[in-house]
Design an enzyme around this catalytic site. Structure first.
Site, PDB file in Angstrom:
ATOM      1  N   ASN A   1      19.312  29.772  42.046  1.00  0.00           N
ATOM      2  CA  ASN A   1      19.236  30.422  43.314  1.00  0.00           C
ATOM      3  C   ASN A   1      17.813  31.356  43.544  1.00  0.00           C
ATOM      4  OD1 ASN A   1      21.274  29.081  44.351  1.00  0.00           O
ATOM      5  ND2 ASN A   1      22.749  30.992  44.416  1.00  0.00           N
TER       6      ASN A   1
ATOM      7  N   ARG B   1      19.356  14.469  52.196  1.00  0.00           N
ATOM      8  CA  ARG B   1      19.552  14.542  50.806  1.00  0.00           C
ATOM      9  C   ARG B   1      20.631  13.477  50.415  1.00  0.00           C
ATOM     10  NH1 ARG B   1      17.092  19.282  49.140  1.00  0.00           N
ATOM     11  NH2 ARG B   1      17.068  21.158  50.517  1.00  0.00           N
TER      12      ARG B   1
ATOM     13  N   ARG C   1      13.504  20.202  50.977  1.00  0.00           N
ATOM     14  CA  ARG C   1      12.986  20.977  49.860  1.00  0.00           C
ATOM     15  C   ARG C   1      13.574  20.619  48.541  1.00  0.00           C
ATOM     16  NH1 ARG C   1       9.215  24.453  51.651  1.00  0.00           N
ATOM     17  NH2 ARG C   1      10.706  25.686  52.834  1.00  0.00           N
TER      18      ARG C   1
ATOM     19  N   HIS D   1      17.398  17.391  60.520  1.00  0.00           N
ATOM     20  CA  HIS D   1      18.608  17.808  59.414  1.00  0.00           C
ATOM     21  C   HIS D   1      19.862  17.243  59.888  1.00  0.00           C
ATOM     22  CE1 HIS D   1      20.791  21.313  57.810  1.00  0.00           C
ATOM     23  NE2 HIS D   1      20.136  20.944  56.683  1.00  0.00           N
TER      24      HIS D   1
ATOM     25  N   ARG E   1      28.661  32.425  54.988  1.00  0.00           N
ATOM     26  CA  ARG E   1      28.524  32.265  53.335  1.00  0.00           C
ATOM     27  C   ARG E   1      27.298  33.285  53.016  1.00  0.00           C
ATOM     28  NH1 ARG E   1      26.540  27.376  51.819  1.00  0.00           N
ATOM     29  NH2 ARG E   1      24.424  28.306  51.714  1.00  0.00           N
TER      30      ARG E   1
END
Length: 712
Positions: free
Chosen positions: A49, A379, A409, A439, A565
């Protein structure tokens, strides 16, 4: 004079809020209640991350500091340079915390027989083994280099480990570089003792003196650099004869490998003189050089190290295994395609399996009545049955259109490869828009039915990724509602025509209608004052217009509950602004990823699921979809998820007015939302073949039984 937003005290900086999120990930690695091998995985997740944060967010701020130094963040009033200063200061203690957590985990792993060793820790026999391993396996693939007047400084790949050695030779000083070969395994396991191992960079560090034997090795360290990866294909100018967008992305991926360095990481202290080489060569400051004294700079082995242990021992150090269950709203053995024609179905990942959706695509590929399949892809897994079934559909004569986003990405190359495979099979491929990422997660199957056609539409909150469907919490609606199907058909037509201004009856579609409709739904609750209610679950909040509308709702007396989150640029509980807003974050075994929006209560409630977070990039610069939920049974399932999140006292952290997070008190009994939802999925699956939809409030019943002594 009107105060700026950031001066009123209810907003905070996006980047610092994200670092708080990653600190919550690190907290899982620090938690003794988390199984030991899972703690190691959280250390790896925290590390990756942070890598991506520097590549993208810090990289972007470095660019902004150079190009537009006066630009001010609208939520904190800081320039890019000021944000960078705060980021570097906030990151440094995280390195210390990671070292402390890694040391604790490693010591406990040693007691279990998994031992990371330095060369000095080895027995004479083991040292001989490592010498032979270096000579026979490592040395033949090494590419050492010195840097002097005749040997220019080479290009170094980002996130590749290197040994740097400060060398002395005939009163001169030069730099030696030794890349750690990516072709070799990260760990070398010793023949005696299945769990005893030496990292490859430890071996190279030890033998750097041998590699540079003609010099005096004055200092040495293991290091790696992080490069700016914030590339934007829309910023590039290409000739009119450029082949297509896919070729453009391939060029940009090559460019990413050569962008500016934004961070240098070292695995041991070095002199300021030696550090000067890094500052000069990489054009960084001391604030961009970070020291990891204990933890490795890379942890690629965290997810596989436990495989060295016997199965029973590994199980004791891991989360209990969980298998995604048969969906509660789909009786076992029944076709999802045919079931959805009768009633709406909700799939809830990873508690329920993604397999029924994949089998629906497979069935559609072979169904003579199916005319077409349309789908957006952001993805995919590296191995994807979905692609196989879409290709089969095209080969079977179905009209298959795939809108694949090549700018997802770090998945760009994977998506390029899949687009070529789909195109070869006869699928129509489109890539979206120059300035907007697509997206949204939507699939439309059109099928002949009694002289007409029917649409089966799937709208989800997560990617069609078979791997992450077992790791991320997401929801997926499959419906034969014709108004939604008509909107889905119009959506795909507009995408094919490059039209972002399309109008839709039921779906909320960004960038044209999503944000304005969400704000309007909030306005409806604001008009109700203290009778209003807003409940939102999503991943990040940065959109200043949404933040302001939430503040207005709070000031009007509307109760606002948010389960966020990650980033949250709104601070709750600030007097005069956000007293009626609460914000909870849950970081646990699964990555919370679903987006569920609720406006109002009871019969007047409006509920949506969405691909979009409430970030400016989602609301204004991406193509996103939110879908209304009409089915009472589906609403009940979604409320179960929200109910569990609201009552979590194990993984939940509550955002405070000062921007810090605190754990909830575990009273009357500790509740872990994800464990509760796993239990519910198992129970509902065990009831098969029962009614296709579970009883409303089933999870509430579980909690009421748990708390029957204290909760009415």
């Amino acid at each position: 004079m009107t105060q700026a937003v950031w001066e009123q005290g209810y907003t905070q900086n996006r980047e610092l809020s994200w670092l708080q999120f990653n600190a919550r990930v690190l907290a899982e690695a620090e938690d003794d209640a988390v199984p030991l091998l899972e703690r190691l995985k959280f250390l790896s997740i925290f590390t990756s991350n942070l890598d991506e944060f520097f590549m993208i967010r810090v990289g972007s701020l470095c660019d902004m500091a150079a190009v537009d130094p006066a630009h001010i963040d609208n939520k904190s009033g800081m320039t890019a340079k000021e944000q960078l200063r705060r980021i570097y200061a906030a990151v440094e203690p995280l390195y210390v915390r990671r070292d402390t957590a890694f040391f604790d985990v490693e010591q406990r792993l040693r007691a279990e027989g998994l031992c990371r060793l330095a060369i000095a820790d080895l027995t004479p026999g083991e040292q001989k083994y490592i010498r032979q391993y270096f000579k026979n396996i490592i040395a033949p693939v090494l590419s050492p280099q010195i840097v002097d007047a005749h040997h220019p400084f080479p290009h170094l790949e980002g996130k590749v480990l290197h040994i740097a050695a400060l060398l002395g030779h005939k009163k001169n000083e030069l730099l030696g570089l030794l890349p750690v070969p990516g072709s070799l395994p990260a760990l070398v396991f010793l023949p005696e003792g299945k769990g005893r191992y030496v990292p490859i960079e430890t071996i190279l560090y030890e033998y750097a003196d041998h590699v540079f034997s003609m010099y005096d090795v004055l200092e040495k360290t293991v290091f790696c650099i992080t490069r700016n990866a914030d590339i934007n294909p829309d910023d590039e100018t290409f000739g009119a004869d450029e082949e297509d967008f896919r070729r453009r992305m391939e060029k940009l991926l090559r460019r990413r490998r050569r962008m500016a360095v934004v961070r240098v990481e070292l695995n041991r202290p070095i002199s300021d003189h030696f550090a000067g080489y890094f500052r000069t060569r990489f054009d960084v400051t001391n604030h961009q050089i970070f020291l990891s004294r204990v933890s490795p700079l890379k942890l690629p082995y965290a997810f596989s190290l436990g495989e060295r242990l016997p199965e029973k021992q590994r199980a004791a150090l891991s989360d209990p295994p969980f298998t995604p269950q048969q969906p509660a709203m789909l009786p076992a053995g029944q076709s999802l395609l045919k079931t959805a024609l009768r009633h709406d179905v909700l799939l809830s990942y990873p508690y329920e399996s993604m397999e029924p959706f994949l089998q629906m695509i497979r069935e559609a590929a072979n169904d003579p009545a199916v005319l077409s399949i349309r789908i957006t892809i952001y993805r995919l897994a590296s191995k994807a049955k979905l692609v196989e079934y879409l290709c089969a559909a095209a080969e079977n004569g179905k009209d298959v259109m795939v809108l694949i986003e090549l700018r997802a990405r770090f998945d760009e190359q994977n998506n390029i490869d899949w687009s070529e495979r789909l195109e070869e099979a006869g699928c129509k491929i489109i890539y979206g828009f120059e300035e907007y990422k697509v997206h949204s997660k939507i699939c439309l199957i059109t099928r002949r039915d009694r002289g007409g056609v029917r649409h089966i539409t799937q709208v989800g909150t997560g990617n069609y990724n078979e791997k992450t469907a077992a790791q991320y919490t997401d929801v997926s609606l499959i419906t034969a509602d014709e108004s939604i199907g008509a909107d889905a058909g119009a959506f795909f037509t507009n995408m094919a025509l490059g039209n972002l201004e399309g109008q839709y009856e039921r779906l909320l579609v960004a960038p044209n209608t999503f944000k304005q409709r969400v704000l309007a739904l909030m306005d409806e609750q604001i008009a109700l004052g203290s009778d209003g209610y807003i409940l939102l679950k999503f991943n990040s909040l940065t959109d200043i217009d949404v933040i302001e509308k939430l503040r207005q709702a709070s000031c009007a007396g509307v109760k606002v509950e948010m389960i966020v989150r990650g980033i949250c640029c709104l601070k709750p509980g600030v007097a005069g602004h956000t007293e009626n807003i609460s914000v909870t974050s849950i970081v646990g075994r699964f990555l919370e990823h679903s987006r569920i929006f609720v406006f109002g209560r009871g019969s007047s409630e409006r509920m949506y699921i969405s691909s979009a977070d409430l970030m400016t990039r989602n609301t204004e610069r991406r193509v996103e979809i939110a879908c209304p939920i009409d089915s009472p049974e589906v609403r009940a399932r979604l409320h179960d998820i929200l109910y569990a999140m609201q009552r979590d006292t194990v993984k939940a952290r509550v955002l405070q007015p000062d921007g810090s997070y605190r754990k909830k008190p575990a009273e009357p009994e500790p509740v872990c939302a994800q464990e509760l939802l796993m239990r519910q999925a198992v129970q509902l699956s065990a009831q098969q073949p029962a009614a296709p939809a579970p009883a409303q409030g089933g999870l509430r019943g579980m909690l009421h039984r748990l708390f029957r002594q204290t909760e009415p």
